[in-house]
Design an enzyme around this catalytic site. Structure first.
Site, PDB file in Angstrom:
ATOM      1  N   ASP A 123      10.219  69.353 -76.998  1.00  0.00           N
ATOM      2  CA  ASP A 123      10.088  69.595 -75.555  1.00  0.00           C
ATOM      3  C   ASP A 123       8.769  70.299 -75.264  1.00  0.00           C
ATOM      4  O   ASP A 123       8.711  71.272 -74.511  1.00  0.00           O
ATOM      5  CB  ASP A 123      11.267  70.411 -75.030  1.00  0.00           C
ATOM      6  N   PHE A 176      19.954  78.098 -69.965  1.00  0.00           N
ATOM      7  CA  PHE A 176      20.614  79.154 -70.729  1.00  0.00           C
ATOM      8  C   PHE A 176      20.967  80.348 -69.856  1.00  0.00           C
ATOM      9  O   PHE A 176      21.916  81.065 -70.102  1.00  0.00           O
ATOM     10  CB  PHE A 176      19.681  79.634 -71.845  1.00  0.00           C
ATOM     11  N   GLY A 235      16.544  79.288 -66.711  1.00  0.00           N
ATOM     12  CA  GLY A 235      16.705  77.959 -67.291  1.00  0.00           C
ATOM     13  C   GLY A 235      18.172  77.652 -67.480  1.00  0.00           C
ATOM     14  O   GLY A 235      19.037  78.343 -66.939  1.00  0.00           O
ATOM     15  N   PRO A 283      18.977  83.572 -67.002  1.00  0.00           N
ATOM     16  CA  PRO A 283      17.738  84.150 -66.484  1.00  0.00           C
ATOM     17  C   PRO A 283      16.873  84.797 -67.560  1.00  0.00           C
ATOM     18  O   PRO A 283      17.341  85.108 -68.656  1.00  0.00           O
ATOM     19  CB  PRO A 283      18.245  85.212 -65.495  1.00  0.00           C
ATOM     20  N   VAL A 284      15.581  85.006 -67.229  1.00  0.00           N
ATOM     21  CA  VAL A 284      14.623  85.698 -68.087  1.00  0.00           C
ATOM     22  C   VAL A 284      14.039  86.864 -67.275  1.00  0.00           C
ATOM     23  O   VAL A 284      13.649  86.684 -66.120  1.00  0.00           O
ATOM     24  CB  VAL A 284      13.491  84.772 -68.547  1.00  0.00           C
TER      25      VAL A 284
END
Length: 817
Positions: A628, A515, A513, A517-518
């Site tokens: 959101d 921010f 996203g 990676p995940v």
């Protein structure tokens, strides 16, 4: 005797003259007791237009039409029975007692009707000097009520005073349709209309295929018609308000004869009548050259008619398939030579341009260009921006999402277009700017680390201290009160997290996203985790990470994702519980996964999300507005229980505060409530609206954004409303659901429509939603939903949906207070 006879002759003459005068005065009107036979006609009061029967090259085909009376070359501007011609010269036009115009053949059978039956007491049909045939109800005082007009049903010609566009409330549309051929007035294959998707623009289609665009309206002219300048004979404009979108023109000189027509070849022309030449003169034509061909040069390709070849890629782009360009096939367009990096991208100014296709655009009339740039810069999906209106030095904001299509360079009256580019592709980014950006990002990351370190120290000392965070300053309300909470956040060692995620390998990556990676990980004790990693150059992520720490760490509910801890050793990480069934959008909008979502599972998800929202809005120590809520932010555990995630956009209310406003509108457009998207006003009812959209998506298995139906152009919410008003709501259910409880399905849809009502005060609270979902009581009738005439996506528009990433375009917009 002769004297008496002469006297009677004189009386008869005057009587007949009076009768003829009365007939002449009434030639523009017929009543219920009158009719028009083939060979007779109506003539408007000023003698400009005539209505009657005509044939083209086939005498046996007779049509009822309107043409110019004063023009020596017969020019038909409207045809009634263009689909069903009369087979002989025995047609009759009548006005019924119910106020409907009907065209009858020799047998008295109706072959065309205005279908305008009303409660009229004294209906009459009149041909006006504008060329408009109207049916109205006339009372004894001389006033009248209009019931029907031919201007609402144009054929191939747009006359002065006519509207070409759409009623945004009713969906009624007026547009031009070409004749099939020069001798056949039946509907041809070309249409000229105002496309309401995104920012309205004028387009011409052949069937369903766009052939060329006149472009969006820039306050003076259509962007693709640089030669269209103000003139002393007629004025023109495109009007856009809450009720209507339409183009029209008005004659400034009543003696001037001009019309806009789409011919049988799909060419749009404005022609004027010149008396001394006794002929029509061409004033303008579209397309005027090959560069007007829609998307001739493909995505990110620009057309310049004075160059050879006419197509080239914009700076920073290269042909997608160079061999095709070598043989002058530009349809596949261009691709970037360097990938974008949202936090470092710049915008390159292109001057003298026809603005691109606006069907996937967003606009705001009140912003200036600087605000427009900031909005686009903050949203990684925004590819370009421009002023909406060029008057007075420019005003308004127009943003483009997705690929930039159908650009051309103009010799005169072009506009400035700012396109997102990789910083490495332009000399506009100086080393000083790079240094300042790096310092700003480093300071932001350092500040976040200080916040996290402070939290950890408090945890170790186990002393109650207040964390005082400074908000972005863009929103009303004192959110510092929400941030004065004790945070007991466990600390993870970087080495432990690295081992768990296989050193943050690509194989373990779940998504990415704004921010960063995940990653998926497995701790030594076998516990599965999800690790959110803040990228070094992330700017959006700073605010999001701060919100996660301040809010979700203190929220504990079975329908909220759980934050397990953090790490600030070299990397800034947040660690969550892992959700094995990924996000709701990855299951709901995948053809294979969708089959696994039976109705009982879907109904459980609908109820679980409602309970999670109720906790946020009412039962938690902090009153949280998520802002959101969408399918991509709903995670599913082993048992398919939903958990609300991603609190980066969340806001906290304190005390009796129930509503706030912002100039930093964040969220996903197709889930946003009207008051939030337009005015920046948010409350718990903003989340309720998003929840309603989410319920409709869960029931149908279809997205609100990009939803298409062959019978209309509404989005999923509008489609659900139409079905509800027609008592056909069960058609909303996903066709892949085999077994279901009809009462639960209907109740879910009904509750969802209550949640998406236009006015926030009409929407229920989440506590009421839970009660309504679980009871059999009669529900109140919903009112019309917000964004009822939501735009649809173009056919070629698609989305990708990585897990833990936004499932749609997430907007970060500046809106007027």
């Amino acid at each position: 005797m002769r004297t008496i006879l002469s006297f009677f002759m004189i009386l008869l003459f005057y009587a007949s003259s009076s009768y003829v005068a009365q007939i002449s005065e009434a030639l523009d009107t017929i009543t219920v007791n009158q009719s028009i036979q083939d060979g007779e006609s109506l003539v408007s009061a000023g003698g400009t237009f005539e209505l009657g029967f005509f044939s083209t090259s086939v005498p046996s085909r007779r049509y009822l039409g309107i043409w110019y009376k004063k023009v020596t070359i017969m020019t038909v501007v409207w045809v009634a029975n263009r689909v069903t011609p009369l087979a002989d010269s025995l047609g009759t036009l009548k006005v019924t007692s119910l106020g409907s115009l009907v065209l009858l053949n020799a047998n008295g059978s109706e072959i065309w009707s205005s279908n305008s039956s009303t409660d009229a007491r004294n209906p009459v049909a009149q041909l006006l000097d504008s060329g408009n045939l109207v049916v109205k109800d006339v009372d004894g005082t001389g006033s009248s009520i209009l019931w029907w007009q031919s201007f609402d049903y144009p054929t191939d010609t747009l006359l002065a005073g006519m509207k070409m566009g759409r009623n945004r409330k009713t969906g009624f549309e007026r547009y031009l349709t070409s004749w099939k051929s020069i001798d056949d007035p039946s509907p041809g294959n070309f249409t000229h209309k105002i496309d309401p998707n995104g920012f309205p623009q004028s387009i011409v289609k052949q069937g369903s295929v766009v052939k060329f665009r006149l472009g969006p309206w820039n306050g003076v002219r259509y962007s693709g018609m640089p030669n269209l300048d103000p003139n002393p004979y007629y004025s023109y404009e495109l009007l856009l308000d809450d009720d209507e979108i339409y183009y029209h023109y008005e004659l400034l000189d009543s003696s001037f004869i001009s019309r806009l027509v789409i011919n049988s070849n799909g060419i749009v022309q404005r022609v004027t009548w010149i008396d001394r030449m006794q002929g029509w003169t061409l004033y303008l034509t579209i397309p005027k050259d090959n560069c007007d061909t829609y998307a001739l040069c493909g995505a990110y390709g620009s057309c310049t008619i004075d160059e050879s070849p006419v197509c080239r890629c914009l700076t920073g782009f290269t042909p997608r398939y160079s061999q095709e360009w070598d043989i002058l096939d530009w349809s596949n367009g261009c691709v970037r030579t360097a990938p974008l990096d949202c936090g470092k991208d710049i915008f390159v100014k292109y001057s003298g341009m026809k603005l691109p296709d606006t069907s996937s655009s967003w606009f705001n009339k009140s912003m200036n260009l600087q605000e427009c740039e900031e909005v686009c810069k903050k949203n990684c999906s925004c590819m370009a921006y421009s002023n909406l209106d060029i008057r007075g030095g420019g005003s308004g904001c127009l943003l483009w999402f997705g690929e930039i299509i159908d650009i051309r360079e103009l010799n005169i009256n072009g506009q400035d277009l700012y396109i997102r580019m990789a910083a490495s592709e332009s000399d506009l980014l100086h080393s000083k700017q790079k240094l300042l950006m790096g310092l700003a990002v480093s300071f932001g990351v350092f500040s976040l680390c200080l916040v996290l370190t402070f939290c950890i120290l408090k945890n170790k000392r186990k002393k109650k201290k207040h964390l005082e965070g400074k908000d972005d300053g863009s929103e009303s309300g004192d959110n510092s009160e929400c941030q004065k909470e004790d945070l007991e956040l466990p600390v993870f060692d970087l080495g432990t997290v690295a081992i768990a995620t296989n050193n943050f390998s690509e194989e373990n990556k779940l998504g990415e996203g704004g921010f960063g990676p995940v990653y998926k990980g497995v701790l030594e004790d076998g516990q599965e985790i999800a690790v959110k990693k803040l990228s070094n150059d992330s700017r959006q992520g700073l605010h999001e990470f701060k919100n996660e720490v301040l809010y979700i760490a203190k929220l504990q509910h079975r329908n909220l994702v759980k934050l397990l801890g953090c790490c600030i050793q070299e990397e800034v990480l947040l660690i969550y519980e892992f959700m094995p069934n990924n996000s709701l959008d990855s299951c709901l909008f995948d053809q294979n996964q969708r089959k696994l979502l039976g109705w009982s599972t879907r109904f459980g998800i609908i109820n679980g999300i409602a309970r999670g929202l109720l906790y946020l809005h009412q039962d938690s120590r902090l009153r949280i507005i998520h802002r959101d809520l969408k399918a991509g932010n709903i995670l599913l555990d082993n048992a398919m229980n939903p958990k609300i995630s991603d609190f980066g956009s969340a806001k906290c209310f304190v005390g009796d505060e129930t509503e706030a406003n912002t100039i930093r509108v964040v969220g996903t457009y197709s889930y946003m409530s009207p008051e939030y998207a337009i005015d920046g006003v948010f409350s718990v009812k903003s989340d309720v609206f998003s929840y309603g959209v989410l319920v409709l998506e869960t029931v149908s298995g279809k997205r609100n954004r990009g939803f298409r139906h062959p019978d209309h152009c509404h989005n999923l919410v509008g489609h659900a409303w139409r079905l509800f008003t027609e008592d056909r709501s069960m058609e909303q259910l996903d066709e892949l659901v085999e077994s279901y409880n009809a009462a639960e399905v209907l109740r879910s849809i009904h509750v969802a429509l209550l949640c998406v009502q236009q006015c926030p005060e009409d929407r229920p609270s989440m506590s009421a939603v839970i009660l309504m979902l679980g009871s059999a009581d009669e529900l109140p009738l919903p009112k019309e939903p917000g964004f009822y005439n939501e735009r649809k996506l173009p056919p070629e528009h698609t989305f990708s949906h990585p897990v833990h990433s936004p499932n749609e375009i997430t907007m970060t917009l500046l809106s007027p207070r």
